[in-house]
Design an enzyme around this catalytic site. Sequence first.
Site, mmCIF file in Angstrom:
data_model
loop_
_atom_site.group_PDB
_atom_site.id
_atom_site.type_symbol
_atom_site.label_atom_id
_atom_site.label_comp_id
_atom_site.label_asym_id
_atom_site.label_seq_id
_atom_site.Cartn_x
_atom_site.Cartn_y
_atom_site.Cartn_z
ATOM 1 N N HIS A 165 -9.394 0.455 -3.394
ATOM 2 C CA HIS A 165 -10.106 0.807 -2.143
ATOM 3 C C HIS A 165 -11.518 1.338 -2.409
ATOM 4 C CE1 HIS A 165 -6.646 0.056 0.359
ATOM 5 N NE2 HIS A 165 -5.906 0.970 -0.256
ATOM 6 N N ASP A 201 -1.334 -5.514 -3.864
ATOM 7 C CA ASP A 201 -0.982 -4.244 -3.230
ATOM 8 C C ASP A 201 -0.735 -4.487 -1.733
ATOM 9 O OD1 ASP A 201 -1.531 -0.995 -3.755
ATOM 10 O OD2 ASP A 201 -1.988 -1.616 -1.691
ATOM 11 N N HIS A 203 -1.862 -2.899 0.695
ATOM 12 C CA HIS A 203 -3.091 -2.663 1.475
ATOM 13 C C HIS A 203 -4.211 -3.577 1.000
ATOM 14 C CE1 HIS A 203 -0.765 1.168 1.383
ATOM 15 N NE2 HIS A 203 -1.012 1.126 2.684
ATOM 16 N N ASP A 290 3.665 -1.207 -3.520
ATOM 17 C CA ASP A 290 3.972 -0.637 -2.196
ATOM 18 C C ASP A 290 4.413 -1.719 -1.210
ATOM 19 O OD1 ASP A 290 1.344 -1.532 -2.298
ATOM 20 O OD2 ASP A 290 0.458 0.361 -1.639
HETATM 21 C C1 SP5 Z 1 -3.941 2.461 -3.338
HETATM 22 C C2 SP5 Z 1 -3.212 2.581 -2.020
HETATM 23 O O1 SP5 Z 1 -2.118 2.029 -1.879
HETATM 24 N N1 SP5 Z 1 -3.789 3.316 -1.066
HETATM 25 C C3 SP5 Z 1 -3.168 3.477 0.212
HETATM 26 C C4 SP5 Z 1 -3.893 4.432 1.089
HETATM 27 C C5 SP5 Z 1 -3.167 4.614 2.386
HETATM 28 N N2 SP5 Z 1 -3.682 5.712 3.126
HETATM 29 C C6 SP5 Z 1 -3.116 5.892 4.448
HETATM 30 C C7 SP5 Z 1 -1.792 6.547 4.329
HETATM 31 C C8 SP5 Z 1 -1.167 6.853 5.645
HETATM 32 C C9 SP5 Z 1 0.068 7.622 5.372
HETATM 33 N N3 SP5 Z 1 0.935 7.556 6.452
HETATM 34 C C10 SP5 Z 1 2.140 8.294 6.268
HETATM 35 C C11 SP5 Z 1 3.135 7.877 7.263
HETATM 36 C C12 SP5 Z 1 4.519 8.154 6.761
HETATM 37 N N4 SP5 Z 1 5.124 9.221 7.451
HETATM 38 ZN ZN ZN Z 2 -1.510 0.212 -1.289
#
Ligand code: SP5
Ligand code: ZN
Length: 347
Positions: A165, A201, A203, A290
């Site tokens: 990211h 990944d 994301h 993930d």
């Molecule tokens: C490297 C990578 O996988 N980065 C991911 C970043 C995601 N950031 C947003 C996370 C939002 C978390 N939401 C939690 C909900 C679960 N209760």
């Molecule tokens: Zn990710």
Amino acid sequence: MQIFHNPVHDKHAGRQEMFRGKLVPCHETPARLEYVLDALRQRRIGDLLAPSAADLDLIKRVHTPRYVDFLASAWRDWVALDPANADIDILPSVWPVRGFRHDIEPTNFAARVGLFSFDSGCPLTAGTWEAATVGAACAIDAARAITTSGGPRAAMALTRPPGHHAGADFFGGYCFLNNAALAAQALREAGAARVAILDVDYHHGNGTQSIFYERGDVLTVSVHGDPTTEYPFFLGYADERGQGAGEGANLNLPLAAGTGFAAWTDALEQGLAAIRAFKADALVIALGVDTYEGDPISKFKLKSADYLQVGRLLASLGLPAVFTMEGGYAVADVGINVANVLEGYAG
Ligand code: SP5
Ligand code: ZN
């Protein structure tokens, strides 16, 4: 496979991230990497190596010198504001959106943090710079290992914080230095004329895409959750195909939340076909796990056994390859899933 692991990854240990107006425990924890190391040792996969010193000049050819200098001094500047800050992580809180200036760096600390970041879920801590630079060294060393004649055909940068990211001049999404981009640049400089980065990944790899968006020598491909509903929301759509010299050298394969292994594999095959058509000389795999059904922040449905097949599919390209470690937050299963990819890859 040579696996360059980051012996100081745990210096980056965020306490809390912002989520829906509350500070919640960080998902991206040191334990993630320890589970991977344990699984690799137990199953005797790869040779674990420590990295050499980070090549800061190379890092500054991928990231802007202004951003690198900010990251290197951010913690010192933060504690200088108030010694009590030593016990508090830095979290961004203000950003220059459309219409604001990006050509100046304000002196106010919060404003500088905002200039160089894009979300409030990504704490910058006392040890972030050290962990991220040693991680960058893992990525650069892995690239140089596979380009040495007679060297191995695949290597891994086993590190955290992750990288995909992070853009040329911003952090976010738990990422600070873009390890996959650094590996690709190191491969280019070691003689690979055309490099492909395949990001699996959950994301979208927005940082990697943006770094290479106007370059034709590095193809970026990402299979990820549809940004209409999934982080990072503002990039990763199918119509983003690259610009200028990079026209046609970016491929996004967004998939709906809930996607299972069969449909995910179809998208991956499209990505592999694009990499073959590009005639890449070397490959970087931004490996996030993930996509796992048990991941607490993601919504694909891959099972642990599926990662063996992921490894086989990646190996089918037959290219020298560097793996970087990206996301994966079902902590106790991250090790099994990464080890399965590497086992499948090695055949
Ligand atoms: C490297 C990578 O996988 N980065 C991911 C970043 C995601 N950031 C947003 C996370 C939002 C978390 N939401 C939690 C909900 C679960 N209760
Ligand atoms: Zn990710």
